[in-house]
Motif scaffolding. Sequence first.
Motif: not given
Lengths: 392, 738
Positions: A250-279
């Motif tokens: 989980p620690g390694a995933f947190f370190a990796f995922a926090t800087v590899h976000p998803l972006g939700l599509s918005r009309r005027t750009g992206e809305d970033l979603r920080v990913i911090f955990a996985a199950d």
Amino acid sequence: MDESPERWFGVGRSLLGDPAEAGAAAAREALRDRRASLLVVFASLPYATQAMAEAVHGAAGGAVPMIGCSTAGEFGPDGRGESVVVLAFGGPGFQTSVRAVPAGSCDLREAGMRAAACLDDITSEHRTVLLLGDGRSSDQQEMVRGAYAVAGAGVPLVGACAADGLTQTSTRHFFSDGAGVQVLTNGVLAAALGSAAPLGIGLAHGWRKTGEPMVVTRSHQGKIFELDGERALDVYLRRSGAAADLPSDPGAFFAFATVHPLGLSRRTGEDLRVIFAADVADGSISGLADTPEGAMAWYMEVDPEAVTGAAAAAAAQAVDALDGADPLGVFVFDCCVRGLALGPDGADAAGRQLAEALAGVPFGGFYSNGEIVRTTGAKGMHHLTVAALAVG
Amino acid sequence: MGSNWSTLQLTEFFSAITRSGDVPGAAGLAVERAAEATEAEIAAVLAGGDLLACLGMGRDPRPAALAGVAAADECVTIAGLGTFHSTVHPLGDDTGGRLVLGRRDAAFEAEERQMLQGMAKVLGLALRGLRTLAAERDLRREREQQAEDRLVLVTALEKREQLLETLLQIQRAVSQRAPLQEVLDAVTRGAGAVLDGAPAALVLRDADHPDRTMVASLAPGHEAARHDPAVLGAAVRAMRKDHPVEHAAVLATPVHVGGDVAGSLVLGPVADTVRAGERRDVLLAFAEQASLALTGAHSIAAVRQAYHDGLTGLPNRMLFLERLDRALEVATRTRTRIAVLFLDLDLFKQVNDTLGHATGDELLRGVAGRLGAAVRGGDMAARLGGDEFAILLEPVADGAQAREVAERITQAVARPFTIAGNQVLTRASIGIALSDHATASGDALVQDADVAMYRAKKSRPGSCLMFEAGMRTDLLRHVALSADAAGAFEAGDFRLAYQPIVALRDARPVAMEALLRWTHPRLGEITPDTFVPLAEQSGLIVALGRWALREACHQLARWHAGGLPELTVSVNVSARQLADERLAADVGTALAEAGVPPAALTLDISESALTHDPGQVLRRLRALARTGVRLAVDDFGSGACPMAHLGRLPVDQLKIDNSLLDGVADDPRRLAIVRSVLELGRTLGLQTVAEGVAEPAQLAALAGLPCELAQGFLFAAPMPAAEVPEFVARPGLLGAVR
């Protein structure tokens, strides 16, 4: 303390070991014996004490409105790190009013509404509400929604959420309405600013979408179960190129995922979603904010130069938004996760670029747990971004 | 891409609204979610002049500011806040309520309006249920009502729960991208069930035939409705009017895709227990669901289609260029380099023509697969269209590295493909372009690679070539000239010049060879060596050749009528014309129109043209021979045509290539070659013509050889048609040149 005949903006930063001494020193540097309209203080957890807050307020001569919060590090023109940073401005044509809402006194939306009610005291032509939310509480968007309900489309919102140095403990807020100094835990603060000159706001990040769009086919609040009908974790690992066994640590995933976000599509750009955990069991990934079903999402990759330059870009945008007025000073709120993506050298480079972009204009700010900018649309909460407020 | 968000994002809205316990709460959530989904600043729910909820107008909103906004208004100005683009959506409830939104920076798009329409309808249903609930609470407080009244209310509440739950389930199916048919069936089944088992049908316009309809879904147990004229008639009327219609207890309401009418949801007669207003509201809400499902399916498919090639699954040109521009930007900033490989398949047209398009498609898929395996991880292969592919190499150290990948690709593509049991061969010609600090755009880099590919294909098909700046200039000139040639032909700027063919026996001009001439307005005289290959490539040669044929025949007719009845004319026929199956018919037409005998026309076919597809050539030549014209092998002796082949062709004349005459006067060996060629002609019974006779010594050398005719500058340069009669009449031609 003298009433200055001119409008001014000052920044002070102190690394002294004693929190109270550091607070007093930073305040003196920012004020230089001038009477402030507003004091804003940012302090790393070791400095985030009642004594520090009182020392700052006292050094400013008391009877001055003050807001501030704990951080994941502060910065100013002379560097970054654990310290106390004080920003202050004053002179003719400024109006300020402040509010504090303690944690637990109401829900977050109501807290946003109560905090932003300070706007009622401001009559200036140019207005904004500077919000200091709490990065440890749940959905800060609720707080911003409450503030927007009060401020409306005519008044922009700007600010950030307090941090706790990535310790996952609790945050502090420093407050004074002029009389007495309070330190709150996990609260919400607001300062309504009014000015005879324009106030400018900027926002930038530096991630960019890559690959094909995905549809969030199953999610609940911040937890994403499926992307394109497939286990979200599998899709995420594949798109990001991460090792298949990354989620087992989980620690390694947190370190990796926090800087590899998803972006939700918005009309005027992206809305970033920080990913911090996985199950691994249910194949889900968890983000810091709600990700609705049916949303179109992209995997975001770091554009190293743009991420480094985002603070400078946000500050430049804020200055540009002054409609030609000269900037007196700039508040900068920089997401603490960006520091993980940039690394120490990258963060230093970002600071240098910010200073270069502002070319001698005083600035200061902190590494935050969520940034607030509402200039268009109704949403104001952002992640992995840099927000800036330029005072003209 | 157009809309970046999707109408699928409604589940959240539905579930929030249906969970809400009171009218202000539901309306408040609705304005907030609607505003956030569309990035609008202003949102409000208005009912009977009251503001049920409002966002973006501060704590003291004035209903009057929005009360006057009508659906038709495109903008609303709010004091103190400015002007906003507006959109208004009726809630469809008894109060005449409306959902109003205002956005500062851009008008609302059709897809956004459709989503808001769906939100408004669900909100309307939720508010109606909540009001009923509030009424029941009041009744309980009064404790005066009879048990029967209570029963009605409880039933109404259960229905409201059932209705909202059904809508939420459908919306969830939409956002989870359940198959479209499942969603549409859920709509008709849900509408029927909520309305006590009424027959519900979804009728859609046939995408290929807009005047036809099809029943896309029927509520279970109502199969008869599929052909019920009342149902279909109501459906068509609702589509035509774009408005709900009711006739003979059948109610129909239009269904939209991206704002356009795409069909109708139709409801047959319902049980007496259902009130008329309720029936209509429910139908409208389900129709919105169907619209959203169809639009969602459409928009997702559109997003995918917009970025991918349907045949190979590779990224398409659009995605490639988008990624390339980004890569270029990074490369410029980080002072690194990227490369674009432009790949074109050789022989692809032949595969398509001979083995069929299905094999061609399979070959493209096979090539796409091998590209994927040959490139490095992180590189992007895309299909640009036809048999053209592009590969982005990001980053590359130098040209050698790019060439390494390109060569790996040419080797991979050159291995035989097995398609439907056949071994299919193809080759890839690849152009390589490397970015540098001066590269202006991704598009320019692709163009450079394309130019290099073109060069590679011309010089050595199946090879790779690195772009060099000079290539572009050459190609630009080439392309411009090709376009100019087409324009010149349209404008009638081509003309024919005639070069005499002289009988060596008596120095009499017996024929004229028609030669194409083009004077370019800027570049001056363009030689046939330049423009004929261009016209061959562009296909212009077919039309140009047809024109030359007709023009030469008409000119011959004029000479015949003007006192030169023995004169014949030779016209060149290109390889491309020879491949055109209409050639024999064109020749017949030209002769008939001009009224000249076929034997007075000789068609010159170059030796190289005879070597393409020998079977077809033979068939074409036989067809031409049947028209009665004479056929000549032009440029004979240049080496392209095997001697053995010559004997099988129905030709009458052999025109000896002028290269054979070089040095013939001084070199006995060359003379021997010319002699043997001429003797071959005589053996085969062919008339022989020596071309390019430019010097008296050449003419002298020919004197002792079996050569009947000669042509060249020694006798005359090509001349305008008008000068021919005078030339023919001039006496002592041979004497003059000897």
